[in-house]
Design an enzyme around this catalytic site. Structure first.
Site, PDB file in Angstrom:
ATOM      1  CG  ASN A 190       7.463  -1.183   2.023  1.00 17.84           C
ATOM      2  OD1 ASN A 190       7.970  -0.428   2.848  1.00 17.84           O
ATOM      3  ND2 ASN A 190       6.824  -0.733   0.946  1.00 17.84           N
ATOM      4  CB  ALA A 227      -1.030  -2.202  18.934  1.00 16.46           C
ATOM      5  CE1 TYR A 268       1.900   2.236  10.514  1.00 17.23           C
ATOM      6  CE2 TYR A 268       3.104   3.275  12.311  1.00 17.23           C
ATOM      7  CZ  TYR A 268       3.057   2.815  11.013  1.00 17.23           C
ATOM      8  OH  TYR A 268       4.163   2.952  10.201  1.00 17.23           O
ATOM      9  CE  LYS A 321       4.082  -0.553  10.383  1.00 14.36           C
ATOM     10  NZ  LYS A 321       4.434  -1.255   9.144  1.00 14.36           N
ATOM     11  CB  SER A 329       6.883   1.873  12.576  1.00 19.01           C
ATOM     12  OG  SER A 329       6.922   3.232  12.998  1.00 19.01           O
TER      13      SER A 329
HETATM   14  N1  LIG Z   1       7.010   7.095   6.189  1.00 12.14           N
HETATM   15  C1  LIG Z   1       7.291   6.940   7.473  1.00 12.14           C
HETATM   16  O1  LIG Z   1       7.563   7.922   8.190  1.00 12.14           O
HETATM   17  C2  LIG Z   1       7.339   5.569   8.075  1.00 12.14           C
HETATM   18  C3  LIG Z   1       7.825   5.453   9.380  1.00 12.14           C
HETATM   19  C4  LIG Z   1       7.878   4.192   9.956  1.00 12.14           C
HETATM   20  C5  LIG Z   1       7.451   3.083   9.246  1.00 12.14           C
HETATM   21  N2  LIG Z   1       6.971   3.225   7.979  1.00 12.14           N
HETATM   22  C6  LIG Z   1       6.522   2.010   7.295  1.00 12.14           C
HETATM   23  O2  LIG Z   1       7.159   1.919   6.030  1.00 12.14           O
HETATM   24  C7  LIG Z   1       6.307   1.177   5.130  1.00 12.14           C
HETATM   25  C8  LIG Z   1       6.147   1.961   3.838  1.00 12.14           C
HETATM   26  O3  LIG Z   1       5.473   3.177   4.135  1.00 12.14           O
HETATM   27  P1  LIG Z   1       5.541   4.489   3.219  1.00 12.14           P
HETATM   28  O4  LIG Z   1       5.924   5.596   4.109  1.00 12.14           O
HETATM   29  O5  LIG Z   1       6.318   4.207   1.986  1.00 12.14           O
HETATM   30  O6  LIG Z   1       3.980   4.664   2.909  1.00 12.14           O
HETATM   31  P2  LIG Z   1       3.208   4.910   1.539  1.00 12.14           P
HETATM   32  O7  LIG Z   1       1.819   5.291   1.940  1.00 12.14           O
HETATM   33  O8  LIG Z   1       3.979   5.837   0.663  1.00 12.14           O
HETATM   34  O9  LIG Z   1       3.209   3.462   0.864  1.00 12.14           O
HETATM   35  C9  LIG Z   1       2.459   2.384   1.375  1.00 12.14           C
HETATM   36  C10 LIG Z   1       2.052   1.501   0.202  1.00 12.14           C
HETATM   37  O10 LIG Z   1       1.323   0.385   0.737  1.00 12.14           O
HETATM   38  C11 LIG Z   1       0.237   0.132  -0.162  1.00 12.14           C
HETATM   39  N3  LIG Z   1      -0.848  -0.568   0.536  1.00 12.14           N
HETATM   40  C12 LIG Z   1      -1.663  -0.071   1.500  1.00 12.14           C
HETATM   41  N4  LIG Z   1      -2.592  -0.981   1.828  1.00 12.14           N
HETATM   42  C13 LIG Z   1      -2.349  -2.082   1.075  1.00 12.14           C
HETATM   43  C14 LIG Z   1      -2.974  -3.343   0.947  1.00 12.14           C
HETATM   44  N5  LIG Z   1      -4.055  -3.674   1.673  1.00 12.14           N
HETATM   45  N6  LIG Z   1      -2.466  -4.244   0.069  1.00 12.14           N
HETATM   46  C15 LIG Z   1      -1.384  -3.921  -0.681  1.00 12.14           C
HETATM   47  N7  LIG Z   1      -0.763  -2.726  -0.626  1.00 12.14           N
HETATM   48  C16 LIG Z   1      -1.241  -1.817   0.244  1.00 12.14           C
HETATM   49  C17 LIG Z   1      -0.210   1.506  -0.629  1.00 12.14           C
HETATM   50  O11 LIG Z   1      -0.959   1.445  -1.835  1.00 12.14           O
HETATM   51  C18 LIG Z   1       1.132   2.225  -0.791  1.00 12.14           C
HETATM   52  O12 LIG Z   1       1.629   2.090  -2.101  1.00 12.14           O
HETATM   53  C19 LIG Z   1       4.992   0.954   5.883  1.00 12.14           C
HETATM   54  O13 LIG Z   1       4.967  -0.344   6.440  1.00 12.14           O
HETATM   55  C20 LIG Z   1       5.037   1.991   6.977  1.00 12.14           C
HETATM   56  O14 LIG Z   1       4.258   1.615   8.095  1.00 12.14           O
HETATM   57  C21 LIG Z   1       6.911   4.437   7.372  1.00 12.14           C
END
Ligand SMILES: NC(=O)c1ccc[n+]([C@@H]2O[C@H](COP(=O)([O-])OP(=O)(O)OC[C@H]3O[C@@H](n4cnc5c(N)ncnc54)[C@H](O)[C@@H]3O)[C@@H](O)[C@H]2O)c1
Length: 255
Positions: free
Chosen positions: A90, A157, A155, A159, A142
């Site tokens: 995640n 690319a 990003y 995903k 995503s």
């Molecule tokens: N929020 C959105 O709109 C959205 C949309 C599509 C996909 N996503 C995907 O959902 C997932 C969660 O995203 P979110 O929105 O909760 O983001 P967020 O920024 O709230 O959480 C991401 C977490 O990943 C951790 N992280 C980042 N780099 C890291 C690393 N190198 N090692 C370990 N942990 C690390 C961060 O500390 C953070 O706690 C992600 O994969 C994101 O790409 C989110």
């Protein structure tokens, strides 16, 4: 959900918006959750929020881009808990900008977190699942990787890459009883989305535009994601592998 009680689930990005919701849901299902995140302060907050589940919650700091550290941490978890049944990749990161404003250093950072990070986790966890007779992997990609998203070229690319990687691993390890599926959130109200939308008038415009475009007329919330992830990790999904599902309020509809 069937078959999640007393299993062990490893969840990366546990301290983020969607991650916290995932950790809480698996705890509610009676699963032992191993939450991994780069942010120690985020993990400390999560520990406090979920103190009623302290007995079945292990929270460890980890940089998923560090292959050796991932291997060490997963071995430690397996040694302590004796099994790993579920892996949810995640963790993710991005900063939105037009492709021509990005640099190779930025591409490397985006790719090491969003693509190489999940590869590292698969590399460490898959041998354990194979030896144990199976497991479930859910990769959080995503909709950007399915339909593109302006300002998120590299990003997207990564995903898209994780989605095709998941299908290949699903084929390779089906005979070992490992199921691999992909969940694609649409715009979901977390720190990542807020940094994408930006502040002030511009952010408000993006927000209003999204509301107009989403058939269900609201942004996703972190709590919208765990249901499908728990389902795909459960016994109810034993005959499902290599699939991709969007949780986007209908913003994207795939055949
Ligand atoms: N929020 C959105 O709109 C959205 C949309 C599509 C996909 N996503 C995907 O959902 C997932 C969660 O995203 P979110 O929105 O909760 O983001 P967020 O920024 O709230 O959480 C991401 C977490 O990943 C951790 N992280 C980042 N780099 C890291 C690393 N190198 N090692 C370990 N942990 C690390 C961060 O500390 C953070 O706690 C992600 O994969 C994101 O790409 C989110």
């Amino acid at each position: 959900m069937r078959g999640l009680k007393d299993k062990v689930a490893v969840i990366t990005g546990a301290a983020g918006g969607i991650g916290r919701s995932l950790v809480q849901r698996f705890c509610e299902e009676g699963t032992h959750v191993v939450g991994l995140d780069l942010s120690q302060s985020g993990l400390d907050e999560l520990k406090n929020e979920l103190r009623q589940y302290a007995e079945r919650l292990t929270l460890l700091p980890l940089d998923i881009t560090d292959h050796a550290a991932v291997k060490r941490t997963i071995q430690q978890v397996h040694g302590d808990l004796k099994r790993i049944d579920v892996l949810v990749n995640n963790a993710g990161w991005d900063v939105a900008m037009p492709f021509l404003e990005t640099t190779p250093e930025f591409w490397n950072k985006v790719a090491s977190i969003n693509l190489m990070g999940p590869l590292n986790l698969h590399h460490a966890v898959l041998p354990i699942m194979v030896a144990e007779g199976g497991g479930k992997i859910v990769n959080i990609a995503s909709d950007a990787g399915r339909v593109g998203s302006s300002g998120e070229s590299v990003y997207s690319a990564c995903k898209g890459g994780i989605t095709s990687f998941s299908k290949t691993v699903a084929r390779e390890y089906a005979r070992k009883n490992v199921r691999v599926n992909v969940v694609c959130p649409g715009p979901t109200d977390t720190a990542l989305l807020r940094s994408f939308m930006g502040e002030g008038e511009f952010g408000q415009k993006v927000y209003d535009g999204l509301l107009r475009a989403i058939p269900l007329k609201r942004l996703g919330q972190p709590a919208d994601i765990p249901g499908i992830v728990a389902f795909l990790s459960s016994d109810d999904a034993d005959f499902i592998t290599g699939q991709v599902i969007s949780v986007s309020g209908g913003l994207t509809m795939h055949g």
